[in-house]
Design a protein around this motif. Structure first.
Motif, short mmCIF file in Angstrom:
data_model
loop_
_atom_site.label_atom_id
_atom_site.label_comp_id
_atom_site.label_asym_id
_atom_site.label_seq_id
_atom_site.Cartn_x
_atom_site.Cartn_y
_atom_site.Cartn_z
N MET A 1 -63.48 5.24 54.73
CA MET A 1 -63.47 4.26 55.48
C MET A 1 -62.04 3.59 55.58
N THR A 2 -61.52 3.57 57.08
CA THR A 2 -60.36 3.15 57.05
C THR A 2 -60.15 1.75 57.80
N LEU A 3 -58.86 1.04 57.83
CA LEU A 3 -58.68 -0.13 58.63
C LEU A 3 -59.46 -1.25 57.81
N VAL A 4 -59.10 -1.28 56.52
CA VAL A 4 -59.91 -2.12 55.75
C VAL A 4 -58.85 -3.39 55.47
N ALA B 1 -69.23 5.28 51.13
CA ALA B 1 -68.05 5.98 51.45
C ALA B 1 -67.35 6.66 50.01
N MET B 2 -66.69 7.68 50.37
CA MET B 2 -66.18 8.43 49.36
C MET B 2 -64.63 7.92 48.93
N PHE B 3 -64.10 7.35 50.02
CA PHE B 3 -62.85 6.62 49.68
C PHE B 3 -62.87 5.17 50.58
N VAL B 4 -62.05 4.24 50.16
CA VAL B 4 -61.98 2.86 50.96
C VAL B 4 -60.29 2.89 50.93
N SER B 5 -59.98 2.70 52.30
CA SER B 5 -58.55 2.41 52.71
C SER B 5 -57.96 1.06 53.13
N PRO B 6 -57.62 0.37 51.91
CA PRO B 6 -56.97 -1.13 52.31
C PRO B 6 -55.55 -0.73 52.96
N PHE B 7 -55.17 -1.30 53.93
CA PHE B 7 -53.85 -1.18 54.51
C PHE B 7 -52.75 -2.12 54.12
N VAL B 8 -52.24 -1.86 53.13
CA VAL B 8 -51.35 -2.87 52.36
C VAL B 8 -50.17 -3.27 53.12
N GLY B 9 -49.43 -2.38 53.97
CA GLY B 9 -48.13 -2.66 54.66
C GLY B 9 -48.52 -3.61 55.81
#
Ligand code: G3P
Length: 215
Positions: free
Chosen positions: A106-109, A123-131
């Motif tokens: 799951m992207t754009l978190v 979800a298998m992965f969660v993608s927090p966008f730190v930058g």
């Protein structure tokens, strides 16, 4: 901790894989747009180079379309993880794909509540966008800390995949917080190994060895 490379560039993927510390690859439509060739062919090639989770993103915005695209992508290779944006439709698609045994990233978190929903949807992965959070004066790494502690509270299986990594400190902070994965551009992977004292020390060792060689 797993290291993924955040690129669709085959040369960079090969170089990173050669170092021997690469566990997977993440791509997104913007990264794919920088490369030549068909989306599916690029993804197929990446799967041949790296034996680990390879994220390929859907571009449909409705749940049904996301599920259809996700299924198609998952047929390319067993290691494909379908990247789905964190929207209401994205959550519906995540639930469906995950229930069918297809891994979802799951992207754009950008918030802890989004991350909690991603875990609940399976979800298998969660993608927090730190930058991207840092870019707008929010502490990106604070979000990672929150997600890791929420997931630990409830023993969720979803892995925290720190994305939009811009520098080595993002990676070090992520490792200290216990994030499972960080995905980095090639230049950050290169920067991880660099230290001026290593270069200076090595130069001196080699110079001194010259004196020993003549004996
Ligand atoms: O792949 C998603 C993410 O890592 C994008 O990073 O640098 O475009 O914010 P960035």
């Amino acid at each position: 901790m797993k290291f993924f490379i955040d690129t669709a560039n085959i040369d960079e993927i090969r170089q990173a894989a050669d170092i021997g510390v690469l566990d997977g690859v993440t791509t997104n439509p913007s990264l794919i747009s920088k490369e030549k060739g068909k989306f599916e062919d690029i993804i197929r090639q990446i799967c041949e180079i790296v034996d680990g989770p390879i994220s390929a993103e859907v571009v449909a915005t409705d749940a049904e379309g996301m599920v259809a695209e996700g299924r198609k992508l998952s047929e390319i290779h067993k290691n494909i993880v379908v990247k789905v944006p964190c929207t209401v439709d994205g959550l519906k698609a995540t639930k469906k794909l995950s229930s069918d045994g297809i891994g979802v990233n799951m992207t754009l978190v950008f918030s802890p509540s989004q991350a909690l929903l991603a875990a609940k949807a399976g979800a298998m992965f969660v993608s927090p966008f730190v930058g991207r959070l840092d870019d707008i004066s929010h502490y990106g790494m604070q979000l990672v800390e929150q997600i890791v502690s929420i997931y630990n509270n409830y023993d969720y299986d979803t892995e925290v995949l720190v994305a939009s990594v811009r520098n080595p400190l993002h990676l070090v902070d992520a490792a200290m917080m216990g994030a499972h994965v960080a995905t980095m551009p090639f230049k950050v992977i290169e920067a991880l190994v660099k230290h001026p004292l290593t270069d200076i020390g090595l130069k001196k060792f080699l110079e001194d060895w010259e004196k020993v060689k003549g004996r």
